[in-house]
Motif scaffolding. Structure first.
Motif, PDB file in Angstrom:
ATOM      1  N   ARG A  37      36.321  30.496  31.909  1.00 20.35           N
ATOM      2  CA  ARG A  37      37.629  30.111  32.428  1.00 20.35           C
ATOM      3  C   ARG A  37      38.295  29.059  31.540  1.00 20.35           C
ATOM      4  NH1 ARG A  37      38.639  31.571  37.792  1.00 20.35           N
ATOM      5  NH2 ARG A  37      36.889  32.626  38.822  1.00 20.35           N
ATOM      6  N   LEU A  38      37.528  28.085  31.082  1.00 16.11           N
ATOM      7  CA  LEU A  38      38.097  27.068  30.198  1.00 16.11           C
ATOM      8  C   LEU A  38      38.510  27.669  28.854  1.00 16.11           C
ATOM      9  CD1 LEU A  38      35.815  23.957  30.827  1.00 16.11           C
ATOM     10  CD2 LEU A  38      38.256  24.151  31.299  1.00 16.11           C
ATOM     11  N   THR A  39      37.734  28.618  28.356  1.00 18.67           N
ATOM     12  CA  THR A  39      38.107  29.287  27.112  1.00 18.67           C
ATOM     13  C   THR A  39      39.431  30.024  27.273  1.00 18.67           C
ATOM     14  OG1 THR A  39      35.767  29.563  26.517  1.00 18.67           O
ATOM     15  CG2 THR A  39      37.360  30.966  25.395  1.00 18.67           C
ATOM     16  N   SER A  40      39.582  30.719  28.400  1.00 22.60           N
ATOM     17  CA  SER A  40      40.843  31.422  28.653  1.00 22.60           C
ATOM     18  C   SER A  40      41.993  30.445  28.798  1.00 22.60           C
ATOM     19  CB  SER A  40      40.694  32.268  29.922  1.00 22.60           C
ATOM     20  OG  SER A  40      41.917  32.918  30.224  1.00 22.60           O
ATOM     21  N   LEU A  41      41.746  29.311  29.485  1.00 23.62           N
ATOM     22  CA  LEU A  41      42.806  28.304  29.641  1.00 23.62           C
ATOM     23  C   LEU A  41      43.215  27.729  28.296  1.00 23.62           C
ATOM     24  CD1 LEU A  41      44.557  26.420  31.364  1.00 23.62           C
ATOM     25  CD2 LEU A  41      42.561  24.901  31.597  1.00 23.62           C
ATOM     26  N   ALA A  42      42.243  27.398  27.436  1.00 17.32           N
ATOM     27  CA  ALA A  42      42.583  26.846  26.119  1.00 17.32           C
ATOM     28  C   ALA A  42      43.367  27.856  25.280  1.00 17.32           C
ATOM     29  CB  ALA A  42      41.296  26.425  25.400  1.00 17.32           C
ATOM     30  N   MET A  43      42.986  29.136  25.357  1.00 14.67           N
ATOM     31  CA  MET A  43      43.718  30.161  24.610  1.00 14.67           C
ATOM     32  C   MET A  43      45.156  30.296  25.120  1.00 14.67           C
ATOM     33  SD  MET A  43      40.815  33.134  24.203  1.00 14.67           S
ATOM     34  CE  MET A  43      42.034  34.252  23.519  1.00 14.67           C
ATOM     35  N   ASN A  44      45.345  30.300  26.421  1.00 19.81           N
ATOM     36  CA  ASN A  44      46.699  30.402  26.983  1.00 19.81           C
ATOM     37  C   ASN A  44      47.551  29.200  26.605  1.00 19.81           C
ATOM     38  OD1 ASN A  44      46.156  32.871  28.179  1.00 19.81           O
ATOM     39  ND2 ASN A  44      45.449  31.944  30.096  1.00 19.81           N
ATOM     40  N   LEU A  45      46.963  28.011  26.650  1.00 23.97           N
ATOM     41  CA  LEU A  45      47.713  26.818  26.242  1.00 23.97           C
ATOM     42  C   LEU A  45      48.055  26.868  24.757  1.00 23.97           C
ATOM     43  CD1 LEU A  45      45.805  24.019  28.222  1.00 23.97           C
ATOM     44  CD2 LEU A  45      48.112  24.886  28.661  1.00 23.97           C
ATOM     45  N   GLY A  46      47.121  27.390  23.946  1.00 23.24           N
ATOM     46  CA  GLY A  46      47.416  27.511  22.513  1.00 23.24           C
ATOM     47  C   GLY A  46      48.534  28.502  22.244  1.00 23.24           C
ATOM     48  N   ILE A  47      48.533  29.638  22.974  1.00 28.31           N
ATOM     49  CA  ILE A  47      49.609  30.623  22.809  1.00 28.31           C
ATOM     50  C   ILE A  47      50.942  30.029  23.240  1.00 28.31           C
ATOM     51  CG2 ILE A  47      50.463  32.845  23.656  1.00 28.31           C
ATOM     52  CD1 ILE A  47      47.542  33.754  23.851  1.00 28.31           C
ATOM     53  N   ALA A  48      50.920  29.318  24.396  1.00 28.98           N
ATOM     54  CA  ALA A  48      52.167  28.700  24.866  1.00 28.98           C
ATOM     55  C   ALA A  48      52.654  27.654  23.884  1.00 28.98           C
ATOM     56  CB  ALA A  48      51.930  28.079  26.239  1.00 28.98           C
ATOM     57  N   ARG A  49      51.760  26.904  23.323  1.00 30.21           N
ATOM     58  CA  ARG A  49      52.146  25.864  22.354  1.00 30.21           C
ATOM     59  C   ARG A  49      52.743  26.469  21.094  1.00 30.21           C
ATOM     60  NH1 ARG A  49      47.788  21.516  19.858  1.00 30.21           N
ATOM     61  NH2 ARG A  49      49.277  20.272  18.614  1.00 30.21           N
ATOM     62  N   ALA A  50      52.266  27.651  20.690  1.00 32.04           N
ATOM     63  CA  ALA A  50      52.762  28.279  19.462  1.00 32.04           C
ATOM     64  C   ALA A  50      54.067  29.049  19.676  1.00 32.04           C
ATOM     65  CB  ALA A  50      51.695  29.220  18.905  1.00 32.04           C
ATOM     66  N   THR A  51      54.307  29.555  20.875  1.00 29.99           N
ATOM     67  CA  THR A  51      55.467  30.433  21.097  1.00 29.99           C
ATOM     68  C   THR A  51      56.643  29.745  21.760  1.00 29.99           C
ATOM     69  OG1 THR A  51      54.483  31.162  23.200  1.00 29.99           O
ATOM     70  CG2 THR A  51      54.010  32.469  21.219  1.00 29.99           C
ATOM     71  N   LEU A  52      56.374  28.749  22.581  1.00 30.41           N
ATOM     72  CA  LEU A  52      57.471  28.079  23.285  1.00 30.41           C
ATOM     73  C   LEU A  52      58.015  26.945  22.430  1.00 30.41           C
ATOM     74  CD1 LEU A  52      55.941  27.980  26.897  1.00 30.41           C
ATOM     75  CD2 LEU A  52      57.544  29.653  25.919  1.00 30.41           C
ATOM     76  N   ASN A  53      58.981  27.312  21.576  1.00 32.05           N
ATOM     77  CA  ASN A  53      59.528  26.325  20.634  1.00 32.05           C
ATOM     78  C   ASN A  53      60.782  25.635  21.150  1.00 32.05           C
ATOM     79  OD1 ASN A  53      57.554  26.918  18.666  1.00 32.05           O
ATOM     80  ND2 ASN A  53      58.724  28.750  18.036  1.00 32.05           N
ATOM     81  N   ASP A  54      61.390  26.165  22.221  1.00 31.89           N
ATOM     82  CA  ASP A  54      62.651  25.598  22.706  1.00 31.89           C
ATOM     83  C   ASP A  54      62.445  24.593  23.822  1.00 31.89           C
ATOM     84  OD1 ASP A  54      61.628  27.450  24.394  1.00 31.89           O
ATOM     85  OD2 ASP A  54      63.546  28.414  24.888  1.00 31.89           O
ATOM     86  N   LEU A  55      61.203  24.109  24.015  1.00 30.03           N
ATOM     87  CA  LEU A  55      60.946  23.127  25.055  1.00 30.03           C
ATOM     88  C   LEU A  55      61.373  21.738  24.609  1.00 30.03           C
ATOM     89  CD1 LEU A  55      57.355  24.207  26.208  1.00 30.03           C
ATOM     90  CD2 LEU A  55      59.524  24.678  27.357  1.00 30.03           C
ATOM     91  N   PRO A  56      61.691  20.864  25.551  1.00 28.79           N
ATOM     92  CA  PRO A  56      61.985  19.462  25.193  1.00 28.79           C
ATOM     93  C   PRO A  56      60.760  18.813  24.544  1.00 28.79           C
ATOM     94  CG  PRO A  56      62.690  19.948  27.448  1.00 28.79           C
ATOM     95  CD  PRO A  56      61.903  21.138  26.979  1.00 28.79           C
ATOM     96  N   ASP A  57      61.054  17.737  23.823  1.00 30.83           N
ATOM     97  CA  ASP A  57      59.963  17.058  23.104  1.00 30.83           C
ATOM     98  C   ASP A  57      58.876  16.565  24.058  1.00 30.83           C
ATOM     99  OD1 ASP A  57      61.270  17.556  20.776  1.00 30.83           O
ATOM    100  OD2 ASP A  57      62.207  15.565  20.651  1.00 30.83           O
ATOM    101  N   ASP A  58      59.272  16.033  25.218  1.00 28.03           N
ATOM    102  CA  ASP A  58      58.271  15.543  26.174  1.00 28.03           C
ATOM    103  C   ASP A  58      57.388  16.687  26.656  1.00 28.03           C
ATOM    104  OD1 ASP A  58      59.330  13.043  25.905  1.00 28.03           O
ATOM    105  OD2 ASP A  58      60.537  13.122  27.733  1.00 28.03           O
TER     106      ASP A  58
END
Length: 424
Positions: free
Chosen positions: A244-265
């Motif tokens: 479960r933690l491996t899946s969570l880290a992968m999802n957070l990594g994908i979100a971090r790489a693809t969601l570029n229009d988020l505010p800096d915070d």
């Protein structure tokens, strides 16, 4: 002014103690014990004597002595049970549990019984009881029956006139009546003493040996249960929380790489969550590896220690000389001792290098020993009393009857040595 009544002197209490023996319940239990002992002892002695004579008379054959021997062993065991119950009922004797295996009517079983000291001790009691039982009961009953007859002597002299001999008989009968309880109890206590020495199933040394065996088996069962529980926890964490933690880290990594229009915070929060999840995953993997590494189960101690040495923050020279794998509990203890020793070295010793040596050797008693040796070039001064880490290592080694030695003079080097016994 002290007005307390002084206690009666021992010589003043003696008459009351002597007279009290007449109505003390223990006296009558002792008398019944002697009477029943005469019956059981005489009967047992006669049976054993007849069987022995039958076996001796049939020495020209093999069947008759074998049958007589089996009958003697059976009779001795039956008499032992009867005599023990008699001593328990009348004297309150408590017998230790007899953990001897049951006797089978085979040559090997009977020969094994004949070679044990217990058999001859019990047999000797039955031989003694065949003589002592009737003798002791006769003395006790004589005292209880003759004493009243002697005390009645003045009654027979009323018609012809009382004489000194009548009063002498009265006095002698009274003395014998007062002594009869103590004679009876003394004879029963002597019988109880003989029985406690001979009828006991196992000697004190044998009881201690059996206790040590039971404790060793219990200890081994506890160690095995604890090792099985560690493996279960490792599987649950590996297959559940770690995935479960491996899946969570992968999802957070994908979100971090693809969601570029988020505010800096939001980007910083997402990045922190991603890094934290990876750190938690790393910590969980270390925890799982510390509980019971899968590589130890699958590939053995050499591969597991190679992984430990590779992860060590200081260089480790590893040497493993094992011609075969040892028991799983021994492998687990060796792994955890070396792993914990290297962890302590990296954290506390200030060492720059460490060396680990594992050798499966054979001692003078023809048993295999797994010899462990961990050496570092740190500052030394390691003290088991300053923390629980080194004491925990020693406890792990002792849990499998191993030996643990720590040598750590100030200035170094620190050497940890352990020997773990292995089944050959």
């Amino acid at each position: 002014m002290d007005i307390s009544v002084p206690q009666a002197l021992p010589w003043r209490r003696a008459p009351r103690v002597i007279v009290a023996g007449l109505w003390d319940g223990r006296t009558w239990l002792a008398l019944v014990h002697l009477v029943t002992g005469s019956v059981v002892g005489t009967f047992g002695g006669i049976v054993i004597g007849v069987l022995f004579a039958t076996g001796a008379a049939g020495l020209i054959t093999l069947v008759i002595p074998a049958a007589a021997l089996a009958a003697i062993l059976f009779t001795s065991a039956a008499l032992t049970a009867v005599q023990r119950s008699r001593h328990t009922a009348f004297l309150g004797t408590r017998w230790p549990e007899d953990q001897s295996p049951p006797v089978e009517f085979t040559w090997r079983s009977m020969l094994g019984v004949l070679r044990t000291v217990k058999t001859w001790r019990q047999f000797s009691y039955h031989v003694i009881a065949g003589v002592y039982g009737g003798f002791a009961a006769m003395i006790a009953l004589t005292g209880w029956t003759i004493a009243p007859a002697m005390m009645a002597a003045p009654l027979f002299g009323l018609q012809s006139g009382l004489e000194i001999r009548h009063w002498a008989f009265l006095l002698g009968g009274l003395i014998l009546l007062l002594a009869a309880p103590w004679i009876t109890r003394g004879l029963s206590e002597l019988d109880g003493l003989i029985a406690r020495q001979l009828l006991v199933g196992t000697t004190r040394a044998q009881q201690l040996e059996l206790r040590v065996t039971d404790l060793t088996f219990s200890r081994d069962s506890t160690v095995d249960a604890a090792d099985a529980e560690r493996r279960r926890i490792e599987r649950d964490l590996h297959d559940g929380a770690q995935q479960r933690l491996t899946s969570l880290a992968m999802n957070l990594g994908i979100a971090r790489a693809t969601l570029n229009d988020l505010p800096d915070d939001a980007k910083r929060a997402l990045a922190d969550a991603h890094e934290e999840s990876k750190q938690v995953l790393t910590d969980l993997r270390d925890l799982v590896r510390g509980l019971h590494p899968a590589v130890l189960e699958d590939r053995g101690l050499d591969a597991a220690l190679s992984a430990v040495a590779a992860r060590s923050p200081i260089p480790v020279r590893l040497k493993v000389d094992m011609r075969r794998r040892v028991a799983r509990d021994i492998e687990a203890v060796a792994y955890f001792v070396i792993s914990e020793a290297l962890t302590n070295t990296a954290r506390h010793s200030g060492a720059e290098h460490a060396a680990v040596e594992v050798v499966l050797a054979e001692d003078v008693e023809r048993r295999d020993l797994l010899c462990l040796r961990v050496v570092d070039d740190g500052r030394g001064g390691a003290d088991p009393e300053s923390g629980t880490g080194l004491r925990g290592l020693a406890d792990r080694v002792r849990s499998v009857d191993g030996t643990f030695t720590l040598t750590s003079p100030l200035g170094g080097p620190t050497t940890i040595e352990a020997e773990l016994p292995c089944a050959s």
